[in-house]
Design an enzyme around this catalytic site. Structure first.
Site, PDB file in Angstrom:
ATOM      1  N   ASP A  13       0.811  -1.228  -0.022  1.00  0.00           N
ATOM      2  CA  ASP A  13      -0.115  -0.225  -0.127  1.00  0.00           C
ATOM      3  C   ASP A  13       0.812   1.333  -0.127  1.00  0.00           C
ATOM      4  OD1 ASP A  13      -2.233  -1.720   0.227  1.00  0.00           O
ATOM      5  OD2 ASP A  13      -1.758  -1.747   2.357  1.00  0.00           O
ATOM      6  N   GLU A  14       1.957   0.978  -0.635  1.00  0.00           N
ATOM      7  CA  GLU A  14       2.950   2.333  -0.588  1.00  0.00           C
ATOM      8  C   GLU A  14       2.543   3.475  -1.685  1.00  0.00           C
ATOM      9  OE1 GLU A  14       4.032  -0.728  -1.160  1.00  0.00           O
ATOM     10  OE2 GLU A  14       5.615  -1.313   0.383  1.00  0.00           O
ATOM     11  N   LYS A  16       1.969   2.130  -5.156  1.00  0.00           N
ATOM     12  CA  LYS A  16       2.635   1.643  -6.414  1.00  0.00           C
ATOM     13  C   LYS A  16       1.941   2.076  -7.596  1.00  0.00           C
ATOM     14  CE  LYS A  16       2.964  -2.283  -4.641  1.00  0.00           C
ATOM     15  NZ  LYS A  16       2.676  -2.194  -3.171  1.00  0.00           N
ATOM     16  N   ALA A  39      -4.142  -7.812  -4.008  1.00  0.00           N
ATOM     17  CA  ALA A  39      -3.856  -6.453  -4.059  1.00  0.00           C
ATOM     18  C   ALA A  39      -4.778  -5.354  -4.306  1.00  0.00           C
ATOM     19  CB  ALA A  39      -2.918  -6.631  -5.249  1.00  0.00           C
ATOM     20  N   HIS A  41      -4.891  -1.528  -6.157  1.00  0.00           N
ATOM     21  CA  HIS A  41      -4.054  -0.424  -6.650  1.00  0.00           C
ATOM     22  C   HIS A  41      -5.329   0.575  -7.006  1.00  0.00           C
ATOM     23  CE1 HIS A  41      -0.332  -2.831  -8.296  1.00  0.00           C
ATOM     24  NE2 HIS A  41      -0.372  -2.684  -7.051  1.00  0.00           N
ATOM     25  N   GLY A 414      -0.383  13.379  -3.197  1.00  0.00           N
ATOM     26  CA  GLY A 414      -1.621  13.384  -3.739  1.00  0.00           C
ATOM     27  C   GLY A 414      -1.842  12.206  -4.572  1.00  0.00           C
TER      28      GLY A 414
HETATM   29  P1  IMP Z   1      -2.966 -12.782   1.687  1.00  0.00           P
HETATM   30  O1  IMP Z   1      -1.922 -12.355   0.633  1.00  0.00           O
HETATM   31  O2  IMP Z   1      -4.255 -12.577   1.339  1.00  0.00           O
HETATM   32  O3  IMP Z   1      -2.466 -14.196   2.111  1.00  0.00           O
HETATM   33  O4  IMP Z   1      -2.314 -12.002   3.179  1.00  0.00           O
HETATM   34  C1  IMP Z   1      -1.301 -12.005   3.864  1.00  0.00           C
HETATM   35  C2  IMP Z   1      -0.866 -10.703   4.545  1.00  0.00           C
HETATM   36  O5  IMP Z   1      -0.558  -9.956   3.372  1.00  0.00           O
HETATM   37  C3  IMP Z   1      -1.995 -10.075   5.193  1.00  0.00           C
HETATM   38  O6  IMP Z   1      -1.313  -9.593   6.346  1.00  0.00           O
HETATM   39  C4  IMP Z   1      -2.780  -9.095   4.410  1.00  0.00           C
HETATM   40  O7  IMP Z   1      -3.303  -8.103   4.934  1.00  0.00           O
HETATM   41  C5  IMP Z   1      -1.296  -8.794   3.613  1.00  0.00           C
HETATM   42  N1  IMP Z   1      -1.553  -8.300   2.090  1.00  0.00           N
HETATM   43  C6  IMP Z   1      -2.087  -9.049   1.122  1.00  0.00           C
HETATM   44  N2  IMP Z   1      -2.177  -8.170   0.165  1.00  0.00           N
HETATM   45  C7  IMP Z   1      -2.086  -7.032   0.470  1.00  0.00           C
HETATM   46  C8  IMP Z   1      -1.993  -5.702  -0.111  1.00  0.00           C
HETATM   47  O8  IMP Z   1      -2.251  -5.518  -1.241  1.00  0.00           O
HETATM   48  N3  IMP Z   1      -1.554  -4.395   0.546  1.00  0.00           N
HETATM   49  C9  IMP Z   1      -1.264  -4.700   1.992  1.00  0.00           C
HETATM   50  N4  IMP Z   1      -1.242  -5.591   2.591  1.00  0.00           N
HETATM   51  C10 IMP Z   1      -1.455  -7.105   1.917  1.00  0.00           C
END
Ligand code: IMP
Length: 432
Positions: A13-14, A16, A39, A41, A414
């Site tokens: 969540d930076e 990207k 993910a 975006h 922003g």
């Molecule tokens: P999973 O990828 O759904 O198995 O989740 C594993 C860990 O990665 C958890 O802590 C999620 O919250 C985190 N996570 C997965 N995708 C993202 C993302 O796009 N942004 C931030 N955290 C993520």
């Protein structure tokens, strides 16, 4: 003419999505190399907000081509819904979106297994997105996964599905009726196939051709370095390799084909899901960062945990990704906060630890060691020249550079493209 990898240098969540969208202006192809629809975006394009989960954000830029590489796990239903959403917004997909035939697919049983495991783990749960990502990657490595190429053939798909349902039956029976699950998967496949089949390609051949033609290519990761299954805060990680090295494996090119790696960091730190987070703030500043930064997960809507910038984890990301340049996002969220803190090391049982530790027992008990910097009162949003930034904002950036040993090449304040200061113009021009 170059190949650029864009990685997240924190816990995801930076920003990207915005960075890739910004850079995609001069790119020909945008290729995603790992993760799945876990993910999210968020990109603002022509005043509209788009949240994409699977398709690279470059698809919003007319004429650009996008590829979902073999390292991505694809939920066919999520993909179909995203394609419909984009087409509904007038975005052309045909001839612009391609999917590797080697991608593993996520089926409803992976989601069930994800949920079951999370529930069973109780307090030790990972806090996954429950999209079936972990179980799909587990099947891939256990050599029982179903790939896109298999999904296209009804005979082979049925055979592999049967094998998987049989193997997973003891678990699945606890939560659903297998006959109904089988019927649902096969019926959905019938509707999904016509939308997906023409997009499927041998992406390794396609990508190597593109690279050898000297096209400008962005290889985008999902999640971030600290969520990497090898280099992240294991076990509180995702099941793939968001680090730059994952790009080669996830799209089928050699390391010699990569020209530059760019890391994206937020001006502070956030994390979704469970797991240690030394600089987490459970006070009014944490709340302020969450509200001002609109820190809510794009995929699950969960509030993101917020805290001060942690130089030790970013230094780790600089190391394992070979970063020389960073994009620093959301600087404007820090406007008006005074003083600011940066974590420069940890204290663990009386000892000083400078670097992010691998041991889970150690990281969990690491307490941050902070330096304090003066904040700034001025609004940074809208500033488009580095020199016009408040003095203390420049000091903040320069401190981060010296602590993590990488240059800040772009600053973002922003969501829209205009809210950006480009310090290293060569990056935008693919001149490296
Ligand atoms: P999973 O990828 O759904 O198995 O989740 C594993 C860990 O990665 C958890 O802590 C999620 O919250 C985190 N996570 C997965 N995708 C993202 C993302 O796009 N942004 C931030 N955290 C993520």
């Amino acid at each position: 003419m170059a190949t650029l990898v864009v990685v997240g240098a924190q816990w995801g969540d930076e920003g990207k999505g915005k960075v890739v969208h910004l850079l995609s202006e001069k790119a020909d192809y945008i290729i995603r190399y790992q993760g799945g629809n876990n993910a999210g975006h968020t990109v603002v394009f022509n005043g509209q907000e788009f949240v994409l989960h699977l398709v690279p954000s470059g698809i919003l830029e007319p004429g650009k081509k996008c590829i979902i590489g073999s390292g991505v796990v694809v939920d066919p239903q999520a993909l179909v819904e995203e394609i419909r959403f984009l087409e509904g917004k007038g975005i052309k997909i045909e001839g612009r979106l391609f999917i590797s035939d080697a991608c593993h697919i996520i089926l409803p049983y992976h989601r069930w297994m994800d949920q079951l495991r999370e529930t069973q783990q109780g307090k030790r749960r990972i806090g996954t997105t429950r999209k079936g990502i972990g179980p799909a990657y587990a099947d891939k490595v256990a050599r029982v996964g179903i790939r896109m190429a298999d999904f296209l053939s009804l005979r082979l798909f049925r055979e592999l599905l049967e094998r998987n349902l049989k193997e997973k039956a003891p678990l699945l029976r606890k939560v659903c009726k297998l006959s109904e699950l089988r019927r649902e998967i096969l019926e959905k496949r019938k509707k999904q196939l016509p939308i997906i089949k023409d997009l499927v390609v041998d992406s390794a051949i396609m990508i190597n051709r593109i690279v050898s033609q000297g096209r400008n290519v962005i290889l985008e990761s999902a999640q971030g370095t600290l969520l990497d299954v090898d280099y992240g805060s294991y076990p509180y990680v995702t099941s793939s390799n968001p680090v730059a090295g994952g790009a080669c494996v996830g799209i089928g090119i050699g390391p010699t084909q990569i020209d530059r790696v760019l890391g994206v960091v937020k001006a502070y730190t956030t994390r979704v899901g469970e797991g240690p987070f030394p600089t987490e703030l459970s006070n009014s500043i944490g709340k302020l960062l969450q509200e001002k930064g609109k820190e809510f997960g794009a995929t699950t809507g969960r509030p993101r945990r917020c805290g001060w910038f942690d130089a030790s984890i970013v230094r780790h990301a600089v190391r394992v990704n070979g970063l020389k340049s960073l994009v620093l996002t959301k600087l404007d969220v820090l406007d008006g906060i005074d003083p600011l803190k940066i974590c420069v090391a940890y204290r663990y049982r009386g000892k000083l630890i400078r670097e992010f530790p691998t041991g889970r027992e150690i990281f969990k008990d690491c307490k941050p060691v902070y330096i304090e910097l003066k904040g700034w009162k001025e609004k940074t949003k809208g500033i488009q020249k580095f020199n016009l930034l408040p003095q203390n904002a420049k000091r903040y950036l320069s401190k981060i550079e010296s602590l993590v040993q990488a240059k800040v090449s772009i600053v973002s304040m922003g969501r829209s493209r205009e809210e950006t200061i480009v310090i290293d113009k060569d990056l935008i021009d693919f001149n490296f």
